[in-house]
Design an enzyme around this catalytic site. Structure first.
Site, PDB file in Angstrom:
ATOM      1  N   ASN A 119       3.931  -2.808  -1.934  1.00 58.00           N
ATOM      2  CA  ASN A 119       3.749  -3.105  -3.358  1.00 58.00           C
ATOM      3  C   ASN A 119       4.756  -4.120  -3.867  1.00 58.00           C
ATOM      4  O   ASN A 119       4.528  -4.768  -4.893  1.00 58.00           O
ATOM      5  CB  ASN A 119       3.874  -1.823  -4.177  1.00 58.00           C
TER       6      ASN A 119
ATOM      7  N   CYS B  95       4.646   7.470  -8.829  1.00 53.44           N
ATOM      8  CA  CYS B  95       3.833   6.953  -7.720  1.00 53.44           C
ATOM      9  C   CYS B  95       3.686   5.450  -7.956  1.00 53.44           C
ATOM     10  O   CYS B  95       4.680   4.723  -7.943  1.00 53.44           O
ATOM     11  CB  CYS B  95       2.500   7.684  -7.624  1.00 53.44           C
TER      12      CYS B  95
ATOM     13  N   ARG C 254     -11.663   8.767 -13.487  1.00 53.12           N
ATOM     14  CA  ARG C 254     -11.524   9.571 -12.273  1.00 53.12           C
ATOM     15  C   ARG C 254     -12.688  10.548 -12.110  1.00 53.12           C
ATOM     16  O   ARG C 254     -13.080  10.873 -11.000  1.00 53.12           O
ATOM     17  CB  ARG C 254     -10.213  10.343 -12.303  1.00 53.12           C
TER      18      ARG C 254
END
Length: 599
Positions: free
Chosen positions: A209, A306, A352
């Protein structure tokens, strides 16, 4: 949780982030909890360093050790290792709050009359050895005593390790006039607390990342900091795993079956279920939460994240709080936990769960194939995924050779933001509830009820992606709240238990016995179970057996009899008090019964 002696200390404050018309962080609630000594200017500067502007927000404080549990998103450090003085200042104040000293002094009052107790046992297998009063966390392996770090009074913080460069932020944090620190505490406790950065991703993904501008914290820039990686998979791995479970449950007929591409040998249901890796994902959640609970019990403050801080972060934080705080193991507390850590902190239920609404789905850092335009219609992605899945959804049973019912990863899934993250967390809660059933006021049927209403869209509670969108669309004014009906049902069942009718309850546990100590569930695979009451509830064979939440009638009758005897004992105690006689010893009282007297 707060001790009565800690009220009025003004150690933390509610910081307003999203004003009307000018949201600073759209995925956060209107206000978040931060240290009182961090001003609005520092918070505004910090939003540019954290992904999506999700700055470290305090979720829970340990009432005994004063350790702080905060959550955020990944830092925007990039390949060049950029840093933010505002972020380092905020995180450093989470390590040495005045709450730690006040909590230790307040909690020491009731313990002073008792003998000195040994420290609690480990919550996981990675517990460091016990530390003496002259040792720090870094000395646990070497077992060589070192001098304690000097007090932060005078503008000097704890000296950095010899291998790390000087930290210019130590003086700025220490000399903050709005956070005075008395000499000797909490800067020189018996255990030197550590600032633990807990990254839910693997180190490989977090490093990748960095090439996109993200990354993880450089512990040399923070006071006495360490970082841990939990290795949890992203949303695409989770949805693929649940797809395997779904197809296995729908098509398994006890014939000889081998997954395409497997080495063979796993021909039974449990072998195929193990190949879905669903329990492996649950193991990582349980293991990571147990480690975080251990850190807080030890006195270490935690900053966890996260990538964006609304999926895996919510799983870890919510389960950690559930293990440590008995209030959230009650029905009311569990509703508050879901509302705070999932709904208010910006878990994207609309996307989601595939609620057929349009929403922002920018490319995820560690996920393949995001939309470069930053917007996608959930309806289009859902229809595309359904069209791809329809040829595989036949009624033919699985056979020993590959068939159309085999699981094939859908390439369109990577462009979809659907993933059962919340269902996965409820399954992890079910694992803890299965191992320690009497420690929870509710049963697994309450978990099933919640997940059913998440996907039913009957209530507005789980619609949209965050509080800002729900307020903008007026969802709270136009729809009903699920918590209202659930609280009403829980209250009715509580009355049934009080009347000695536990056979009429399904949401509540008649055998509930509050446990104040932290829960220590096992994450060993031999202790994990298949949630058959949920995944097999529409199976024809499952309908022959009663669900686990329906207790055996003989057990319920025994419970009702014990309740009646307990009330009789309480009445006799009241008569003894009225006559001026001594009360019965506490050992003779019925254990685990807390039912009000009836007239």
């Amino acid at each position: 949780p707060h001790h009565p002696d800690l009220q009025g200390l003004n150690l933390f404050r509610l910081a307003t982030l999203n004003t009307e018309g000018q949201p600073t962080c759209k995925t956060y609630p209107t206000s978040v909890i931060v240290p009182a000594c961090i001003d609005d200017k520092s918070l505004s500067d910090n939003t540019f360093f954290r992904s999506r502007g999700r700055i470290p927000s305090i979720s829970w404080i340990h009432p005994r050790t004063g350790a702080v549990l905060a959550r955020c998103s990944q830092p925007m450090s990039g390949m060049r290792g950029q840093r933010s003085h505002a972020d380092e200042k905020l995180c450093n104040h989470l390590l040495f709050p005045e709450y730690r000293r006040a909590a230790q002094e307040a909690m020491a009052k009731p313990v002073a009359k008792q003998e000195k107790r040994a420290p609690p046992p480990s919550l996981s297998s990675s517990t460091p050895p016990p530390l003496s009063s002259s040792m720090t966390f870094s000395d646990a392996n070497s077992a060589k005593p070192k001098p304690k770090p000097p007090s932060l009074i005078g503008g000097k913080g704890p000296p950095p390790p010899m291998s790390s460069p000087p930290r210019p932020l130590s003086s700025s944090v220490a000399t903050s006039s709005s956070c005075p620190r008395p000499s000797g505490s909490p800067c020189t406790p018996k255990y030197n607390p550590t600032l633990q950065f807990v990254d839910a991703r693997s180190k490989l993904v977090a490093s990748a990342n960095a090439s996109k501008g993200g990354g993880y914290e450089n512990t040399d820039n923070y006071l006495n900091a360490k970082i841990s990686f939990m290795g949890m998979e992203n949303i695409h791995h989770v949805v693929d795993s649940l797809g395997r479970v779904r197809r296995l449950v729908s098509n398994f007929n006890n014939s000889s079956v081998v997954w395409p591409g497997s080495k063979g040998g796993n021909t039974g249901f449990w072998g195929l279920f193990d190949g879905s890796e669903w329990l492996t994902h649950l193991q990582r959640i349980l293991w990571g939460s147990a480690r975080m609970a251990e850190m807080l019990e030890r006195g270490d403050s935690i900053v966890t994240h996260c990538t964006d801080g609304w999926d895996r972060t919510s799983q870890l934080v919510a389960l950690t709080v559930l293990l440590l705080d008995p209030h959230y193991r009650t029905a009311k507390g569990f509703m508050q936990l879901v509302e705070r850590e999932w709904l208010q902190m910006g878990h994207k239920f609309g996307e989601r769960c595939g609620h057929l609404v349009s929403g922002e789905t920018p490319e995820d850092w560690d996920e393949v194939g995001g939309n470069p335009d930053g917007k996608v219609s959930t309806l289009q992605s859902w229809l595309g995924a359904l069209k791809k899945e329809m040829p595989d959804m036949d009624d033919e049973p699985l056979s020993g050779k590959p068939s159309s019912a085999k699981f094939v990863p859908n390439p369109n899934e990577h462009n979809s933001q659907k993933s059962p993250i919340f269902l996965q967390w409820l399954d992890a809660v079910h694992q803890v509830l299965h191992q320690m059933p009497t420690a929870f006021e509710f049963t697994a049927f309450l978990l099933e009820t919640i997940i059913d209403q998440v996907y039913s869209c009957r209530y507005g509670t789980f619609l949209s992606n965050n509080d800002v969108d729900r307020q903008a669309h007026g969802i709270q004014d136009k729809t009903f709240s699920f918590w209202t009906d659930l609280c009403r049902a829980v209250a009715e069942e509580q009355q049934c238990i009080a009347r000695g009718q536990p056979h009429l309850v399904r949401l509540l546990n008649p055998f509930y016995k509050p446990v104040k100590e932290p829960l220590r569930p096992s994450h060993n695979s031999k202790r994990l179970v298949f949630w058959s009451d949920y995944y097999l509830r529409y199976d024809l064979e499952q309908q022959r057996f009663p669900p686990n939440c329906n207790f055996h009638p003989a057990m319920l009758q025994m419970r009702a009899h014990v309740t009646a005897l307990s009330r009789q004992v309480l009445r006799y105690q009241q008569k003894l008090k009225a006559l001026g006689l001594e009360d019965l010893p506490e050992e003779d009282e019925a254990e685990g019964v807390n039912i009000p007297l009836e007239d």
